[in-house]
Design an enzyme around this catalytic site. Structure first.
Site, PDB file in Angstrom:
ATOM      1  CD  GLU A   5       5.636   1.154   1.772  1.00 36.23           C
ATOM      2  OE1 GLU A   5       5.696  -0.264   1.970  1.00 36.23           O
ATOM      3  OE2 GLU A   5       4.558   1.814   1.606  1.00 36.23           O
TER       4      GLU A   5
ATOM      5  CD  GLU B  21       3.865   3.008  -2.852  1.00 37.11           C
ATOM      6  OE1 GLU B  21       2.981   2.264  -2.501  1.00 37.11           O
ATOM      7  OE2 GLU B  21       4.793   2.738  -3.073  1.00 37.11           O
TER       8      GLU B  21
HETATM    9  C1  GAL Z   1       3.636  -0.507  -0.745  1.00 37.64           C
HETATM   10  C2  GAL Z   1       4.396  -0.453  -1.688  1.00 37.64           C
HETATM   11  C3  GAL Z   1       4.164  -0.895  -2.963  1.00 37.64           C
HETATM   12  C4  GAL Z   1       3.016  -1.722  -3.089  1.00 37.64           C
HETATM   13  C5  GAL Z   1       1.944  -1.415  -2.474  1.00 37.64           C
HETATM   14  C6  GAL Z   1       0.721  -2.008  -2.114  1.00 37.64           C
HETATM   15  O1  GAL Z   1       3.514  -0.887   0.427  1.00 37.64           O
HETATM   16  O2  GAL Z   1       5.538   0.396  -1.531  1.00 37.64           O
HETATM   17  O3  GAL Z   1       5.268  -1.155  -3.959  1.00 37.64           O
HETATM   18  O4  GAL Z   1       3.592  -3.106  -2.803  1.00 37.64           O
HETATM   19  O5  GAL Z   1       2.335  -1.259  -1.022  1.00 37.64           O
HETATM   20  O6  GAL Z   1       0.254  -2.228  -3.514  1.00 37.64           O
END
Ligand code: GAL
Length: 860
Positions: free
Chosen positions: A191, A260
């Site tokens: 990110e 994600e």
């Molecule tokens: C994203 C990140 C993850 C985790 C998630 C929130 O931005 O890539 O590692 O932090 O947010 O749980």
């Protein structure tokens, strides 16, 4: 004379050996796969694939839990397990590596492979992940001239070294797909696109460097960068978020991938417990596949536990449950897990059509969309969506009417029959509850029905206040905490002695004085002349605070000892690595005058005496004290006791209600920081959560006004059955350890509520023939059976699990039919149909609601 048939000739022996050798080579070669990608999908061995993935972070559970978690992921319909690699776990000291126990990355990957699943290895090595310092080892910060995450040689050198180390390790173990291993994808950075603009002109060259460094490692599987619009070829830029259907990769040559999909959200101490309804999660997934996606990963599928001091922050709780489909304890969370499994099956039924083409989009009205995938050979799959957040709709598709609840997607794997609707849950709900338990094995003291440990069984050690020994040092002015402790401990003492002369104008004996402390965070405890006088803490949103404390100084020497504690180092945001902690200003004031102590000489002590004595793993009688009455509600107290393993195999938790804040160890292993007194804000929760409409981490939060976390997972493998187990606590503010209790995580009631309007089960061989919805109940334990049916109603029942009630219309036979079909068996299927129950009210869509329970006893 003929040769003896059982004695092979030397020629045939060598042939056999050659054959075996060939076979073993073939095993590797045969299992080796090529992985590439194109516009539509990740391509494995020349075949485009729809891939369903879920994150499980290996150090957030134990090796003993891994096989079961992975099997449950497979049973839930996943193809891929995604994990980060946690740099600071593996290289705690520069150049010294650790891959043992929960850190055994290779073992984890092999466990995934053994289950027949793929791996997406997100090396980072910056990972965010609510993990201490985002996964960076703190020693990195002390390298001269280093600047994190930009085109900076010292940083790049270490990043490359660690990335290469991991890649080499994977290659050596033959874990990449090209070597016959399970790894089909890798990730570099994390990110960065979200913060890139803050890093100035070298940000882009850093990303280009990271991309070419990764590519040069020849892993032979694609690399991704998530949230990185400008990811250079051949790196695939992927999406993270609650929804990613709008996302487009930066090249027509790259597939649309979602690394994600946040299945819930993380919990912080002082926050409410996040909850993401599965109807919305399924909606987001279905929308993604509807609009051209082919790879989707749940972050998290099993969240687990932040053991030790691994949680990030600040203030990330020890539980990393995440409201994931598998809960922190490793039990499937229903109906989330089951509804998603149904969704996965239906998506897989569409796979051939999905990967063949881009979808054809047709608007069916305002907020109503149809996307159709059709192969040249005539395979057809359709997704019908109603993205309105409150109005249901009936649409016409291919000349047929379809009812679409608001905020839902119907999937038609044959373009005709609805096999799944995201808002219609067929899966059962399983209530997961904590049962308080005696910690004694069967034979022990049956007369006490307490899950607590009695006072006489505790020993204690009083942590001294302020500096303790030769490791203390002096400094003029206030030091930043992380630079001082290098995170070797949560704790840093700032101590000062003030001489109050009897005739001093503003600090004389007995005068009320206000102590003002400015802190960058995270927690502060003020001790005045050896007594805890005040405490304050920041929050996950803002760690800094100001403390004001009215104190009384005596004439002569007065000691002020300020204990500043960190609760997980920041893991996210631009320059998060430079966010400091600790005290920045100390001023004494009374109505006459002000005395600024900020630039005075302070004495510093890093860490605690108990830490130096390794009390978490130290049983020496000379260290631990016993008294007829155990000190309670005393700050800075270490406690130790022994407990027997709770009976049977259910997951174990310790309830720390009664304690303040601290850390706990079982048999020398830290189970994390505990903090049951930090409660969620009183407001901001909803009574019932409307899944319709955009989700966010703060929507549908539960537990307002309650402790953010009172239960702490103790993995079974840390507990020795049949032996005494040691529990050590360090209590910072004051608590009563005799109130600490043990509980088992168990599946309670099973409930299901299925309407006639629901699709038939996704496993139905031919959906065109099997039109009826089916209610399915199943005991989670394979050796349990349904022992009672507490409620059953066919008609118009309402309410939620454990509080169902009959509606105006209800069949009189439902309870008897369910009892007949379900009691005494592990699982049962009952058609939701008037054929089974008769028709208690014509022309009304009816549903069946059932509540049952399981037990290990055969019940007649
Ligand atoms: C994203 C990140 C993850 C985790 C998630 C929130 O931005 O890539 O590692 O932090 O947010 O749980």
């Amino acid at each position: 004379m003929a040769a003896h048939p059982t004695l092979p000739s030397p020629v045939s022996t060598s042939l056999l050996l050659l054959l075996l050798l060939l076979l073993s080579c073939c095993y590797e070669l045969c299992a080796a796969a090529t992985v590439s990608y194109d516009h539509r999908a990740v391509v494995i061995d020349g075949k485009r694939r729809v891939l369903l993935s879920g994150s499980i972070h290996y150090p957030r559970s134990t090796p003993e839990m891994w096989p079961d978690l992975i099997q449950k992921s497979k049973d839930g319909g996943l193809d891929v397990i995604e994990t980060y690699v946690f740099w600071n776990l593996h290289e705690p000291v520069q150049g010294q590596y650790d891959f043992g126990g929960r850190k055994d990355l290779v073992k984890f990957i092999k466990t995934v492979a053994a289950a027949g699943l793929y791996v997406h290895l997100r090396i980072g090595p910056y990972v965010c992940a609510e993990w201490n310092y985002g996964g960076f080892p703190v020693w990195l910060h002390f390298i001269p001239q280093i600047k994190f995450r930009i085109d900076n040689d010292p940083f790049k050198k270490e990043m490359q070294k660690f990335t290469t180390k991991i890649v080499d390790m994977m290659k050596k173990e033959k874990l990449f797909a090209s070597q016959g291993g399970p790894i089909i994808l890798s990730q570099i950075e994390n990110e960065y696109g979200n913060v890139e603009k803050y890093y100035g002109p070298t940000a882009k060259s850093y990303i280009d460097w990271a991309a070419s460094m990764a590519t040069s490692l020849n892993v032979s599987v694609p690399w991704v960068m998530c949230q990185q619009d400008n990811a250079p070829d051949p790196i695939i830029n992927t999406c993270n978020g609650f929804y990613c259907d709008n996302f487009k990769p930066n090249s027509e040559k790259k597939p649309k991938m979602w690394t994600e999909n946040w299945s819930g959200w993380f919990l912080s101490f002082g926050g409410g417990v996040p909850y993401r309804p599965v109807e919305d999660l399924a909606f987001a997934v279905a929308r993604f596949f509807q609009r051209g996606g082919t790879f989707q990963n749940y972050y998290m599928y099993h969240g687990g536990t932040n053991f030790g001091r691994t949680s990030g922050g600040p203030f990330i709780s020890t539980s990393y449950d995440y409201d994931a489909p598998i809960d922190e304890y490793g039990l499937v969370r229903q109906p989330k897990w089951g509804h998603l499994r149904d969704l996965h099956k239906v998506i897989k039924q569409c796979e051939e059509a999905l990967v063949a083409t881009d979808p054809t989009y047709t608007s069916l009205g305002k907020n109503l969309e149809a996307h159709v995938y059709k192969t040249a050979s005539g395979r057809c799959a359709a997704f019908l969506a109603n993205i309105d957040d409150h109005s249901d709709a009936t649409i016409t598709f291919n000349g047929k009417p379809y009812h679409l609840p608001a905020w839902s997607v119907s999937i038609l794997p044959d373009c005709q029959n609805v096999a799944f609707n995201t808002a219609k849950i067929n899966s059962q709900t399983t209530v997961l509850e904590m049962k308080y338990t005696k910690t004694y094995d069967q034979a022990a003291d049956e007369s006490t029905d307490s899950s607590e440990i009695s006072e006489s069984e505790w020993k204690f050690f009083s942590e001294p206040i302020g500096s303790i020994n030769s490791t203390a040092f002096k400094n003029v002015g206030l030091l930043e905490q992380i630079n001082t402790t290098a995170d070797t401990s949560d704790y840093l003492w700032y101590s000062i002695s003030i001489d109050v002369k009897g005739n001093e104008p503003f600090l004389f004996n007995g005068t009320q004085t206000t102590l003002h402390v400015d802190s960058l965070g995270h927690v502060l405890r003020v001790f005045v002349n050896g007594k805890l006088s005040a405490s304050k803490q920041g929050s996950n949103a803002d760690a800094s605070f100001k403390l004001e404390n009215v104190i009384t100084l005596a004439s002569g020497q007065n000691r002020i000892d300020l204990l500043s504690a960190t609760v997980g180092l920041k893991n996210y945001g631009q320059f998060f690595d430079l966010t400091g902690a600790g005290i920045t200003g100390v001023i004494l004031k009374n109505h006459n005058a002000t005395r600024d102590l900020s630039s005075s000489q302070w004495t510093y002590q890093i860490g605690l005496k108990g830490e130096k004595l390794a009390l978490h793993d130290n049983t020496q009688n000379s260290t631990w004290m016993t008294l007829s009455s155990l000190p309670r509600n005393q700050p800075l107290t270490w406690y130790m006791t022994y407990f027997d393993a709770p009976k049977d195999g259910d997951p174990v938790a310790i309830d720390f209600t009664g304690m303040g804040k601290g850390e706990a160890w079982v048999n020398g292993h830290s189970i994390g920081r505990y903090w049951p007194t930090y409660t969620a804000p009183p407001n901001g929760c909803v009574k019932s959560c409307d899944y319709r409409g955009q989700f966010s981490g703060s929507k549908c939060v539960k537990n307002c006004g309650q402790p953010s976390q009172s239960l702490y997972h103790v993995p079974r493998s840390l507990i020795q059955q049949g032996k005494k187990n040691r529990l050590v606590l360090f209590e910072e503010v004051g608590g009563d350890p005799t109130l600490v209790s043990f509980a088992l995580r168990k599946a309670g009631s099973l409930c299901a509520h299925v309407s006639q309007s629901h699709p038939p089960p996704v496993d139905a061989v031919n959906t065109a023939q099997r039109k009826d919805a089916v209610l399915h109940l199943e005991c989670p334990h394979s050796d349990h059976v349904i022992s009672s049916v507490k409620f059953a109603s066919f008609g118009t029942p309402h309410g939620t699990c454990r509080s169902y009630s009959h509606g105006n219309c209800s069949s009189t036979t439902a309870l008897a039919i369910l009892q007949q079909a379900c009691i005494g068996v592990r699982s049962c299927d009952v058609k939701v149909s008037t054929e089974v129950f008769g028709d208690p009210c014509r022309d009304v869509v009816k549903s069946l609601a059932v509540e049952a329970s399981c037990s290990s006893n055969e019940v007649g």
